[in-house]
Write a protein that holds these residues in place. Structure first.
Motif, PDB file in Angstrom:
ATOM      1  N   ARG A   1      -2.217   6.446  -3.577  1.00 42.54           N
ATOM      2  CA  ARG A   1      -2.939   5.196  -3.353  1.00 42.54           C
ATOM      3  C   ARG A   1      -2.056   4.171  -2.667  1.00 42.54           C
ATOM      4  O   ARG A   1      -2.512   3.434  -1.791  1.00 42.54           O
ATOM      5  CB  ARG A   1      -3.460   4.648  -4.696  1.00 42.54           C
ATOM      6  CG  ARG A   1      -4.594   3.659  -4.516  1.00 42.54           C
ATOM      7  CD  ARG A   1      -5.727   4.318  -3.755  1.00 42.54           C
ATOM      8  NE  ARG A   1      -6.812   3.403  -3.480  1.00 42.54           N
ATOM      9  CZ  ARG A   1      -7.606   3.514  -2.433  1.00 42.54           C
ATOM     10  NH1 ARG A   1      -7.408   4.480  -1.557  1.00 42.54           N
ATOM     11  NH2 ARG A   1      -8.604   2.688  -2.242  1.00 42.54           N
ATOM     12  N   THR A   2      -0.801   4.098  -3.057  1.00 42.31           N
ATOM     13  CA  THR A   2       0.137   3.173  -2.408  1.00 42.31           C
ATOM     14  C   THR A   2       0.351   3.572  -0.957  1.00 42.31           C
ATOM     15  O   THR A   2       0.415   2.715  -0.068  1.00 42.31           O
ATOM     16  CB  THR A   2       1.479   3.166  -3.157  1.00 42.31           C
ATOM     17  OG1 THR A   2       1.264   2.833  -4.534  1.00 42.31           O
ATOM     18  CG2 THR A   2       2.438   2.150  -2.550  1.00 42.31           C
TER      19      THR A   2
ATOM     20  N   VAL B   1      -0.983   7.294  -8.087  1.00 42.07           N
ATOM     21  CA  VAL B   1      -0.339   6.022  -7.723  1.00 42.07           C
ATOM     22  C   VAL B   1       0.373   6.147  -6.381  1.00 42.07           C
ATOM     23  O   VAL B   1       0.258   5.272  -5.513  1.00 42.07           O
ATOM     24  CB  VAL B   1       0.654   5.597  -8.818  1.00 42.07           C
ATOM     25  CG1 VAL B   1       1.557   4.467  -8.310  1.00 42.07           C
ATOM     26  CG2 VAL B   1      -0.079   5.146 -10.072  1.00 42.07           C
ATOM     27  N   VAL B   2       1.117   7.239  -6.202  1.00 43.90           N
ATOM     28  CA  VAL B   2       1.842   7.451  -4.948  1.00 43.90           C
ATOM     29  C   VAL B   2       0.877   7.545  -3.772  1.00 43.90           C
ATOM     30  O   VAL B   2       1.061   6.896  -2.731  1.00 43.90           O
ATOM     31  CB  VAL B   2       2.709   8.724  -5.033  1.00 43.90           C
ATOM     32  CG1 VAL B   2       3.255   9.108  -3.659  1.00 43.90           C
ATOM     33  CG2 VAL B   2       3.863   8.510  -6.010  1.00 43.90           C
TER      34      VAL B   2
ATOM     35  N   ARG C   1      -2.862  -2.299  -4.288  1.00 49.38           N
ATOM     36  CA  ARG C   1      -3.822  -1.384  -4.896  1.00 49.38           C
ATOM     37  C   ARG C   1      -3.126  -0.345  -5.765  1.00 49.38           C
ATOM     38  O   ARG C   1      -3.660   0.079  -6.788  1.00 49.38           O
ATOM     39  CB  ARG C   1      -4.686  -0.743  -3.816  1.00 49.38           C
ATOM     40  CG  ARG C   1      -5.736  -1.728  -3.311  1.00 49.38           C
ATOM     41  CD  ARG C   1      -6.400  -1.304  -2.027  1.00 49.38           C
ATOM     42  NE  ARG C   1      -7.475  -2.231  -1.704  1.00 49.38           N
ATOM     43  CZ  ARG C   1      -7.285  -3.465  -1.204  1.00 49.38           C
ATOM     44  NH1 ARG C   1      -6.048  -3.906  -0.975  1.00 49.38           N
ATOM     45  NH2 ARG C   1      -8.308  -4.257  -0.947  1.00 49.38           N
ATOM     46  N   GLY C   2      -1.920   0.046  -5.368  1.00 47.54           N
ATOM     47  CA  GLY C   2      -1.145   0.919  -6.233  1.00 47.54           C
ATOM     48  C   GLY C   2      -0.790   0.217  -7.533  1.00 47.54           C
ATOM     49  O   GLY C   2      -0.821   0.822  -8.614  1.00 47.54           O
TER      50      GLY C   2
ATOM     51  N   ALA D   1       5.718   3.939  -6.939  1.00 46.49           N
ATOM     52  CA  ALA D   1       4.941   3.199  -5.945  1.00 46.49           C
ATOM     53  C   ALA D   1       5.858   2.583  -4.892  1.00 46.49           C
ATOM     54  O   ALA D   1       5.536   2.592  -3.698  1.00 46.49           O
ATOM     55  CB  ALA D   1       4.118   2.102  -6.637  1.00 46.49           C
TER      56      ALA D   1
ATOM     57  N   ASN E   1      -9.598  -0.003  -8.231  1.00 43.38           N
ATOM     58  CA  ASN E   1      -8.351   0.735  -8.432  1.00 43.38           C
ATOM     59  C   ASN E   1      -7.862   0.622  -9.869  1.00 43.38           C
ATOM     60  O   ASN E   1      -7.299   1.569 -10.426  1.00 43.38           O
ATOM     61  CB  ASN E   1      -7.284   0.232  -7.462  1.00 43.38           C
ATOM     62  CG  ASN E   1      -7.508   0.730  -6.056  1.00 43.38           C
ATOM     63  OD1 ASN E   1      -7.162   1.855  -5.712  1.00 43.38           O
ATOM     64  ND2 ASN E   1      -8.100  -0.110  -5.217  1.00 43.38           N
TER      65      ASN E   1
ATOM     66  N   ASN F   1       6.271   4.096 -13.041  1.00 45.38           N
ATOM     67  CA  ASN F   1       5.187   4.128 -12.053  1.00 45.38           C
ATOM     68  C   ASN F   1       5.428   3.143 -10.917  1.00 45.38           C
ATOM     69  O   ASN F   1       5.107   3.430  -9.757  1.00 45.38           O
ATOM     70  CB  ASN F   1       3.849   3.823 -12.739  1.00 45.38           C
ATOM     71  CG  ASN F   1       3.340   4.993 -13.560  1.00 45.38           C
ATOM     72  OD1 ASN F   1       3.598   6.145 -13.231  1.00 45.38           O
ATOM     73  ND2 ASN F   1       2.631   4.709 -14.642  1.00 45.38           N
TER      74      ASN F   1
END
Length: 210
Positions: free
Chosen positions: A36-37, A33-34, A44-45, A172, A117, A168
């Motif tokens: 992707r953000t 998550v981190v 997207r995150g 993010a 995602n 989460n």
């Protein structure tokens, strides 16, 4: 018939506390998550977080209605899911590591659909050893499986959404804030390299962890 609420508030709070502790410990899902953000923005995150939460829902249903199903799937489908999600994370990370500063006008490379995602988040969680251990080993200690009804199941899902989802989302948000502090091209390049390294590492952890 839906049934009455058989779980006490104390049981739900105890379950929430256990889930919160598990959520706060960074694992493959948090790292994904981190990263992707960092690389593609909050939307997207967020979709990855929704996918992870859907994975929690599946685990809850399986834990309540079919622990034997989990045992069977862990040897077949879960193994495939684990390696597929690991390969995808490594591919995303490799693309970020190869990206050049001159190509980063939007700070969001490589692009992928929101749905992709979401599915990635789902796959990561279904193949996450930490989630499997929690739902198979610890989760039943908080729930009397023989007495749960639809209202209880919905309550448990709500607790999981708040516990895991909120943590989460915080991760993010922190990733987004860290990205916002760096605006220069060199800083953007560093962010993508860091996100790529995290994604590749996370993919490797997912692949090799038992």
């Amino acid at each position: 018939m839906i049934g009455e609420w058989s779980m006490s508030l104390g049981e739900l709070f105890a379950l929430f506390g256990a889930m919160l502790v598990v959520a706060l410990v960074p694992g493959p899902a948090v790292f994904a998550v981190v990263a992707r953000t960092f690389s593609s923005g909050f939307s997207r995150g967020l979709m990855m977080i929704i996918g992870i939460t859907c994975g929690d829902f599946i685990f809850i249903l399986l834990a309540l209605y079919g622990l034997s199903v989990i045992s069977e799937m862990m040897g077949t489908a879960f193994l495939f899911i684990k390696y597929a999600s690991a390969a995808y994370l490594i591919w995303l990370g490799w693309n970020l590591l190869r990206s050049k500063p001159t190509e980063q006008d939007t700070h969001e490379l490589p692009e992928s659909s929101l749905f992709t995602n979401l599915i990635t988040g789902l796959m990561i969680n279904l193949g996450n050893p930490k989630a499997i251990v929690f739902y198979v080993g610890l989760f039943p200690a908080f729930i009397n499986v023989s007495q749960v009804n639809t209202v209880d199941v919905l309550s448990i899902m709500a607790v999981a959404t708040v516990a895991f989802g909120s943590v989460n989302l915080c991760y993010a948000w922190l990733a987004l804030r860290a990205k916002g502090l760096i605006k220069a091209p060199n800083g953007v390049s560093l962010i993508n390299k860091l996100a790529g390294t995290v994604m590749v590492t996370t993919g490797g952890i997912v692949a090799v962890k038992a």
